[in-house]
Design an enzyme around this catalytic site. Structure first.
Site, PDB file in Angstrom:
ATOM      1  N   ARG A   1       0.839  -1.211   0.000  1.00 55.55           N
ATOM      2  CA  ARG A   1       0.000   0.000   0.000  1.00 55.55           C
ATOM      3  C   ARG A   1       0.873   1.261   0.000  1.00 55.55           C
ATOM      4  O   ARG A   1       0.549   2.248  -0.669  1.00 55.55           O
ATOM      5  CB  ARG A   1      -0.947  -0.007   1.203  1.00 55.55           C
ATOM      6  CG  ARG A   1      -1.978   1.119   1.123  1.00 55.55           C
ATOM      7  CD  ARG A   1      -3.066   0.993   2.164  1.00 55.55           C
ATOM      8  NE  ARG A   1      -2.553   1.171   3.512  1.00 55.55           N
ATOM      9  CZ  ARG A   1      -3.285   1.038   4.610  1.00 55.55           C
ATOM     10  NH1 ARG A   1      -4.569   0.717   4.509  1.00 55.55           N
ATOM     11  NH2 ARG A   1      -2.764   1.215   5.806  1.00 55.55           N
TER      12      ARG A   1
ATOM     13  N   LYS B   1      -2.474   7.177   0.933  1.00 57.68           N
ATOM     14  CA  LYS B   1      -2.160   7.473   2.334  1.00 57.68           C
ATOM     15  C   LYS B   1      -1.024   8.493   2.326  1.00 57.68           C
ATOM     16  O   LYS B   1       0.154   8.154   2.460  1.00 57.68           O
ATOM     17  CB  LYS B   1      -1.789   6.182   3.067  1.00 57.68           C
ATOM     18  CG  LYS B   1      -1.969   6.280   4.571  1.00 57.68           C
ATOM     19  CD  LYS B   1      -2.007   4.917   5.208  1.00 57.68           C
ATOM     20  CE  LYS B   1      -1.849   4.978   6.702  1.00 57.68           C
ATOM     21  NZ  LYS B   1      -2.882   5.713   7.410  1.00 57.68           N
TER      22      LYS B   1
ATOM     23  N   GLU C   1     -16.004   6.700   6.130  1.00 58.93           N
ATOM     24  CA  GLU C   1     -15.106   6.068   7.110  1.00 58.93           C
ATOM     25  C   GLU C   1     -14.886   6.988   8.294  1.00 58.93           C
ATOM     26  O   GLU C   1     -15.436   8.090   8.351  1.00 58.93           O
ATOM     27  CB  GLU C   1     -13.770   5.737   6.447  1.00 58.93           C
ATOM     28  CG  GLU C   1     -13.032   6.952   5.925  1.00 58.93           C
ATOM     29  CD  GLU C   1     -11.715   6.617   5.246  1.00 58.93           C
ATOM     30  OE1 GLU C   1     -11.147   5.550   5.512  1.00 58.93           O
ATOM     31  OE2 GLU C   1     -11.254   7.442   4.441  1.00 58.93           O
TER      32      GLU C   1
HETATM   33  N1  PLP Z   1      -9.070   5.067   6.960  1.00 57.69           N
HETATM   34  C1  PLP Z   1      -8.125   6.013   7.177  1.00 57.69           C
HETATM   35  C2  PLP Z   1      -8.383   7.394   6.737  1.00 57.69           C
HETATM   36  C3  PLP Z   1      -6.920   5.672   7.805  1.00 57.69           C
HETATM   37  O1  PLP Z   1      -5.984   6.603   8.012  1.00 57.69           O
HETATM   38  C4  PLP Z   1      -6.721   4.343   8.224  1.00 57.69           C
HETATM   39  C5  PLP Z   1      -5.468   3.964   8.872  1.00 57.69           C
HETATM   40  O2  PLP Z   1      -4.495   3.671   8.238  1.00 57.69           O
HETATM   41  C6  PLP Z   1      -7.736   3.396   7.977  1.00 57.69           C
HETATM   42  C7  PLP Z   1      -8.893   3.795   7.343  1.00 57.69           C
HETATM   43  C8  PLP Z   1      -7.566   1.960   8.386  1.00 57.69           C
HETATM   44  O3  PLP Z   1      -6.597   1.329   7.615  1.00 57.69           O
HETATM   45  P1  PLP Z   1      -5.689   0.166   8.217  1.00 57.69           P
HETATM   46  O4  PLP Z   1      -6.625  -0.860   8.745  1.00 57.69           O
HETATM   47  O5  PLP Z   1      -4.902  -0.315   7.070  1.00 57.69           O
HETATM   48  O6  PLP Z   1      -4.877   0.771   9.289  1.00 57.69           O
END
Ligand code: PLP
Length: 286
Positions: A50, A149, A182
């Site tokens: 990712r 990200k 989210e």
């Molecule tokens: N959504 C956002 C905006 C995030 O910053 C994160 C964290 O990384 C997630 C969702 C959850 O992703 P993950 O389960 O890969 O940490």
């Protein structure tokens, strides 16, 4: 604490980045948030993949390979003798003269830091979080694509600030059309009549914990559907929960002042949490 920076591990007070790094000047870079449990990095290659996809999406070519990045992450854990930790690899555009153009930067900066870290929400895993839906929207035509990200988390932070002022533990974002997206740092789910629902990843980050949760649902035979959801679905759900690397799996029991279900973490959540812990305690790369 030792921090990896551009090829070397140095004490944290010497781990400095130039103020002319475009990561600092413009938020031009990408990062990951990774957990280690019992000295093993959880879902390491999914995070590295990712990170590299985020870099690709902003036309940033990492100066290390995926294999090297994975080794840097594991070595950061080892050098600091950490067992249960949060690890933060960052690749920024690098040092350049002022001005937005990435061509001004010669070489990307690579950093990896880690610290010992336990449960993020303390006793709220038992009580459930209070959340508020916020004005800031995800995935609007002029906003950053939610699947990158990037080092620019200001939208998420604005949502968090709003949630803080409104007395919420977490912010819930809708997308431009009012569909559920989210949380500020986690993916969201609701349960209605024993079935779990979660929005598609077009309007949110493709969470790695979300991937683990969907695997668990299959394993436990809990039915689920990935579909568009709205505020009505959220308010009338029997259960709501979020997942993220930092938050792990956490119930939400109040949203915008409304009590969710009977106001306590529900049956599906109670089934998922120990199953999730079983995976995190027993998997990972050392
Ligand atoms: N959504 C956002 C905006 C995030 O910053 C994160 C964290 O990384 C997630 C969702 C959850 O992703 P993950 O389960 O890969 O940490």
């Amino acid at each position: 604490m030792l921090v990896y920076i551009n090829g070397k591990f140095v004490p944290e007070d010497q781990a400095t980045v130039s103020i002319f790094d475009h990561g600092f000047l413009y938020g031009d870079g990408v990062f990951e948030g990774i957990r280690a449990y019992n000295g093993r990095v959880f879902r390491l290659m999914e995070h590295v993949d990712r990170l590299f996809d985020s870099a690709k999406a902003i036309d940033l070519i990492p100066p290390v390979t995926k294999e090297e990045m994975a080794e840097i992450i594991k070595e950061t854990l080892r050098r600091n003798n950490l067992k249960n930790a949060y690890i933060r690899p960052i690749i920024s555009r690098g040092v350049g003269s002022m001005g937005l153009d990435p061509h001004r930067c010669e070489k990307p900066t690579v950093v990896c830091a880690a610290s010992e870290w336990g449960a993020m929400y303390g006793d709220l895993y038992e009580k459930g979080l209070t959340a508020v839906t916020v004005c800031v929207r995800r995935n609007t035509p002029d906003s950053l694509p939610p699947n990158i990200k990037s080092l620019n988390y200001l939208n998420n932070i604005l949502g968090k600030i709003e949630a803080n002022y409104k007395g919420g533990d977490e912010a819930i974002f809708l997308d431009r059309t009012g569909k559920l997206a989210e949380g500020s740092g986690d993916n969201i789910y609701l349960v209605k009549n024993g079935k779990l629902y979660t929005p598609p990843t077009i309007n949110n980050l493709k969470g790695i914990t979300r991937h683990v949760l969907l695997e668990l649902l299959d394993k436990l035979g809990i039915p689920y559907e990935i579909c568009e959801l709205g505020l009505f679905d959220l308010y009338t759900a029997d259960e709501v929960m979020v997942t993220g690397t930092a938050a792990e799996v956490c119930a939400i029991t109040k949203i915008d002042g409304r009590v969710i279900g009977d106001g306590k973490p529900g049956a599906v959540y109670r089934k998922l949490v120990p199953a999730f812990q079983e995976i995190t305690q027993n998997e990972g790369d050392a």
